[in-house]
Scaffold this active site. Sequence first.
Site, short mmCIF file in Angstrom:
data_model
loop_
_atom_site.label_atom_id
_atom_site.label_comp_id
_atom_site.label_asym_id
_atom_site.label_seq_id
_atom_site.Cartn_x
_atom_site.Cartn_y
_atom_site.Cartn_z
N THR A 1 0.83 -1.20 0.00
CA THR A 1 0.00 0.00 0.00
C THR A 1 0.87 1.25 0.00
O THR A 1 2.00 1.23 0.48
CB THR A 1 -0.89 0.06 1.25
OG1 THR A 1 -0.05 0.13 2.42
CG2 THR A 1 -1.79 -1.15 1.36
N GLY A 2 0.33 2.32 -0.53
CA GLY A 2 0.87 3.66 -0.41
C GLY A 2 2.38 3.78 -0.47
O GLY A 2 3.04 3.38 -1.44
N GLY A 3 2.95 4.38 0.59
CA GLY A 3 4.38 4.65 0.64
C GLY A 3 5.23 3.39 0.61
O GLY A 3 6.34 3.40 0.06
N THR B 1 -7.25 -0.72 3.43
CA THR B 1 -7.17 -2.17 3.64
C THR B 1 -8.40 -2.75 4.32
O THR B 1 -8.49 -3.96 4.50
CB THR B 1 -5.93 -2.51 4.48
OG1 THR B 1 -6.03 -1.86 5.75
CG2 THR B 1 -4.65 -2.09 3.77
N ILE C 1 -5.71 2.64 12.13
CA ILE C 1 -6.95 1.85 12.21
C ILE C 1 -6.81 0.55 11.42
O ILE C 1 -6.99 -0.55 11.95
CB ILE C 1 -8.16 2.66 11.69
CG1 ILE C 1 -8.33 3.94 12.49
CG2 ILE C 1 -9.43 1.80 11.75
CD1 ILE C 1 -8.55 3.74 13.96
N LYS D 1 -5.11 -13.81 14.93
CA LYS D 1 -6.16 -14.78 15.28
C LYS D 1 -6.03 -16.04 14.42
O LYS D 1 -6.20 -17.16 14.92
CB LYS D 1 -7.53 -14.15 15.07
CG LYS D 1 -8.68 -15.12 15.31
CD LYS D 1 -10.04 -14.47 15.19
CE LYS D 1 -11.15 -15.49 15.44
NZ LYS D 1 -12.49 -14.88 15.46
N HIS E 1 19.83 0.38 48.83
CA HIS E 1 18.51 -0.22 49.03
C HIS E 1 17.40 0.81 48.92
O HIS E 1 16.48 0.88 49.75
CB HIS E 1 18.45 -0.95 50.37
CG HIS E 1 19.41 -2.10 50.47
ND1 HIS E 1 19.37 -3.19 49.61
CD2 HIS E 1 20.46 -2.32 51.30
CE1 HIS E 1 20.34 -4.03 49.92
NE2 HIS E 1 21.02 -3.52 50.93
N ASN F 1 8.87 6.01 57.99
CA ASN F 1 8.96 7.38 58.49
C ASN F 1 10.37 7.91 58.24
O ASN F 1 11.35 7.27 58.55
CB ASN F 1 8.67 7.42 59.99
CG ASN F 1 7.21 7.22 60.32
OD1 ASN F 1 6.36 7.88 59.74
ND2 ASN F 1 6.92 6.33 61.26
N ASP G 1 7.39 13.83 71.77
CA ASP G 1 8.58 13.02 72.04
C ASP G 1 9.56 13.05 70.88
O ASP G 1 10.78 12.96 71.07
CB ASP G 1 8.21 11.58 72.40
CG ASP G 1 7.34 10.90 71.34
OD1 ASP G 1 6.98 11.55 70.34
OD2 ASP G 1 7.03 9.70 71.53
N ARG H 1 3.18 17.05 52.82
CA ARG H 1 3.95 15.91 53.32
C ARG H 1 4.47 15.08 52.15
O ARG H 1 4.01 15.23 51.01
CB ARG H 1 3.08 15.05 54.24
CG ARG H 1 2.15 14.10 53.53
CD ARG H 1 1.43 13.18 54.49
NE ARG H 1 0.68 12.17 53.76
CZ ARG H 1 -0.37 11.52 54.24
NH1 ARG H 1 -0.81 11.78 55.46
NH2 ARG H 1 -0.99 10.62 53.51
#
Length: 529
Positions: free
Chosen positions: A37-39, A70, A129, A140, A281, A423, A483, A525
Amino acid sequence: MSRPVPIRRALISVSDKTGLIDFARKLDARGIEILSTGGSARTLREAGLTVVDVADVTGFPEMMDGRVKTLHPAVHGGLLALRDNAEHLAAMESHGIGPIDLLVVNLYPFEETVAQGAGYDDCIENIDIGGPAMIRAAAKNHGFVTVIVDVQDYGALLAELDNNDDRTTLAFRQRQAQIAYARTAAYDAAVSTWLADAIGEATPRRRAFAGTLAQSLRYGENPHQQAAFYVTGENRAGVATARQWQGKELSYNNINDTDAAFELVAEFDPAAGPACAIIKHANPCGVAQGATGLDAYRRAYDCDRTSAFGGIVALNRTLDGATAEEIVKIFTEVVIAPDADEDARRIFAAKKNLRLLTTGGLPDPRAPGLAFRQVAGGFLVQGRDDGRVSPSDLKIVSDRQPSETDLADMLFAWTVAKHVKSNAIVYAKDMATVGIGAGQMSRVDSTRIGRRKSEDMAETLGLSQPLTIGAVVASDAFFPFADGIEALAEAGARAVIQPGGSMRDDEVIAAANRLGLAMVFTGQRHFRH
């Protein structure tokens, strides 16, 4: 169906014409008729090959700017017909449909168009497409039809034909069918992700991710786990786009840690000076800015020399020979930087196990993006943590006012804390980390771990007191109780930057005032689980 199937007729329609002419000539030499096709057809004819236009097969010209060419029974019937089904053969005979034994298609460059920042209409025009429709049909019917969707598989097909008297085996066709479906799935994922972003759909009903295999890994985090490295094609400098100059193949943990190191060091603008991050780590064990790359590395290394052994080093500027000379004094797994000069590469060349990666740039820490994590039965998706604070965002809540030096160190520590597992507690002084507590269930424990590491490092350096004396501290989330502040004061900290927002903020602020600490709230945070 299980016997090798001969290839007599092929349809070629490709966007990427790399290697096309040589490949088509080898098909032609085998007597295989070529439709095109095409190009693609034009390229093959200009090379002197005989090509049948798909328009001559369908009886319809290409139309609507090539959108329709196509999508026709003469094409899809030739791909989907079961060669051992009498009714299918009769339908082909009745309607003049010839079998297509080989489909060679690669798709319009949609992903590349998006990566180049093209406008909405250009992206739409690059959604293929007919290509995906043919690929799915051929895949398939892989019992009889061979489908090739990647240029890299041209050689594999030719080798298959050489080994099987111009036939393909079922095993080969099955493998190519799997590759084909993965390609169309990845293509559709790219389109749906782009469109969701284009229309501002933050939580689309269905979310798809796709990647291309970059490297099969010997194992994952542990030897009993299989692993591989896939790249998404995101236009973002990093380990996925890096050039590896030398050293052993990267492992799963190398890739994970190197990414963590480079994302952290990218937070520091090269125009503001050299910066270095050392990771172990996935947690930083030393981060610093300096007058030179060598200075930044030494200061980062002096935060925790023990953990730096066997770590990952990331730099935000070109790696030079002086810095390389210092790095090779200890065992280092990986060094990553935007670039490396000849002296650095020469010095590293003598260390065959050290991996050197260059990226050509830094990832933008403010760029939007997605992060996801698997959970049982699903996955979580969130935006990349691109949060930042500036001096104008800070709210001073203590009686003691932080100095300009305090504020600069606070923002530095805050930036590092963003990349420490929660933390997270980060002690910093003079734009260098001096103690890091990471990944603890209790914020007080992280505080104490950071202090203890600082004490150990002070002993190593022959200092009379811990490096935390006079340091500032960043906490990735609020202090739920006083604390934690008391533990920081015991470590000798002078100022604290934290999000605020605790039900006991008043109690925490009162503790800071009682202990003579400056404290600022960010209102933001950085949990990193």
